[in-house]
Scaffold this motif. Structure first.
Motif, short mmCIF file in Angstrom:
data_model
loop_
_atom_site.label_atom_id
_atom_site.label_comp_id
_atom_site.label_asym_id
_atom_site.label_seq_id
_atom_site.Cartn_x
_atom_site.Cartn_y
_atom_site.Cartn_z
N HIS A 79 0.80 -1.38 -0.05
CA HIS A 79 -0.01 -0.08 0.06
C HIS A 79 1.05 1.23 0.10
CE1 HIS A 79 -3.90 -1.89 1.10
NE2 HIS A 79 -3.04 -3.03 1.55
N LEU A 80 0.26 2.45 -0.50
CA LEU A 80 1.00 3.58 -0.51
C LEU A 80 0.07 4.89 -0.60
CD1 LEU A 80 1.45 5.21 -3.63
CD2 LEU A 80 3.15 3.17 -3.68
N ASP A 81 0.37 5.88 -0.02
CA ASP A 81 -0.26 7.26 -0.34
C ASP A 81 0.37 7.92 -1.61
OD1 ASP A 81 -2.33 6.98 1.51
OD2 ASP A 81 -1.10 7.45 3.31
N SER A 82 -0.28 8.52 -2.55
CA SER A 82 0.47 9.16 -3.59
C SER A 82 1.33 10.44 -3.00
CB SER A 82 -0.57 9.74 -4.33
OG SER A 82 -0.15 10.48 -5.72
N GLY A 83 2.51 10.50 -3.43
CA GLY A 83 3.46 11.36 -2.91
C GLY A 83 4.12 11.09 -2.03
#
Length: 334
Positions: free
Chosen positions: A5-9
């Motif tokens: 998972h990741l958050d954009s930026g």
């Protein structure tokens, strides 16, 4: 199952792996055990936070993957357990022109393929060409379909004997080179690396221009085409002013990206004088994906893979891809 998972930026350090309960496919859906995924430039844009389309928080990243169907939901018509499949990047885009209704995309506003198990709508599946491995098939959904659309998606298409110009040695350019040779075209490629020039020649490029040694490379394109220019150009840089100098009268420029940070504005007089069509290409439909796979099967084409990483080493795969050292696709195997 495990998913990244990741958050954009958030960058590469923002990639986090977590455990989840195994998902269950709903009506019209299948459960795919993902065997391989591949990275493309869009994944770096998602990491940096400058991807042009929406990215939901805590997204499962990566648009491109291939695997095996391990369960099916009710109402599934044609898919079967054991089928080897890839998934389209824009799940709702079946055929015809692109529109705002097709903006939901895998690895952005929808969860992507960097996961051990993925639930996918049946009508977003594409069978894997029978001679390809999972690793090879995982390279197709984004850059290969983009290249195919760039060459064939305008209703006319690249024809035998015509000249195609490809820029650099990224994924779209390599696929465009392979497809163009299969279609009987001549290919001119640009690069700045002698080692990459040798590899482009091995893949079939008929002429190669070092754009650093030859800053006026559009003039060289015209010299190599008896003054006519390239019939088609796959522009991956966004420097359309240069492509307009290199394209043949009434030629076709497929704008598939903009890796350059800045680009000079287009003089409408130059555009008009060229008589060329400049077309923005956003991957392609499922129908184009299926047509591309038929060509891949007919010509027994194989994607160019630079390096394969393990699932646990996905951050290292991102770092290697971001380094710009790869010639060919960077793949993560599950």
């Amino acid at each position: 199952m495990r998913s990244y998972h990741l958050d954009s930026g958030a960058g590469i350090d923002g990639l986090a792996i977590r455990w989840h309960d195994d998902p269950v496919p709903g009506p019209g859906q299948v459960l795919v055990a993902v065997r391989a995924v591949s990275l493309s430039y869009r994944e770096l844009m998602v990491l940096r936070g400058d991807y042009v389309l929406p990215v939901k928080p805590d997204v499962v990243p990566v648009s491109d993957g291939a695997g095996e169907i391990v369960a099916i939901g009710s109402g599934v018509r044609t898919a079967r357990v054991g089928d080897q499949v890839t998934a389209t990047l824009f799940p709702s885009w079946q055929d015809g022109p692109f529109g705002a209704q097709h903006l939901p995309q895998r690895g952005g506003s929808l969860d992507g393929m960097l996961t051990e198990l993925a639930v996918i709508d049946e009508d977003a599946l594409v069978p894997i060409p029978d001679h390809l491995s999972y690793e090879e098939a995982a390279t197709l959904p984004c850059v290969a379909v983009t290249a195919w659309n760039a060459l064939t998606g305008d209703g006319d298409g690249l024809r035998p004997g015509q000249t195609l110009l490809v820029q650099g040695s990224g994924g779209v350019s390599l696929f465009a080179l392979q497809f163009a040779k299969a279609l009987g075209a001549r290919v001119i490629a640009t690069t700045s690396s002698p080692a990459k020039a040798d590899r482009l020649a091995e893949l079939g490029a008929d002429a190669i221009i070092d754009y650093r040694a030859t800053p006026d490379w559009p003039d060289m394109v015209r010299e190599l085409t008896a003054g006519q220019g390239a019939d088609r150009i796959v522009d991956v840089t966004g420097l359309l002013d240069q492509s307009l100098k290199a394209v043949a009268m009434a030629g076709h420029i497929a704008c598939v990206g903009f890796v350059s940070d800045t680009a000079p504005p287009i003089d409408p007089r130059v555009l008009f004088a060229s008589g060329a069509t400049v077309r923005a290409v956003a991957v392609g439909s499922r129908a184009q994906f299926l047509a591309m796979n038929r060509a891949i099967e007919d010509h027994r084409l194989r994607p160019v893979i630079d390096r394969v990483f393990a699932f646990d080493d996905a951050p290292d795969a991102y770092r290697y891809y971001a380094s710009g050292k790869a010639l060919g696709k960077v793949v993560i195997r599950l």
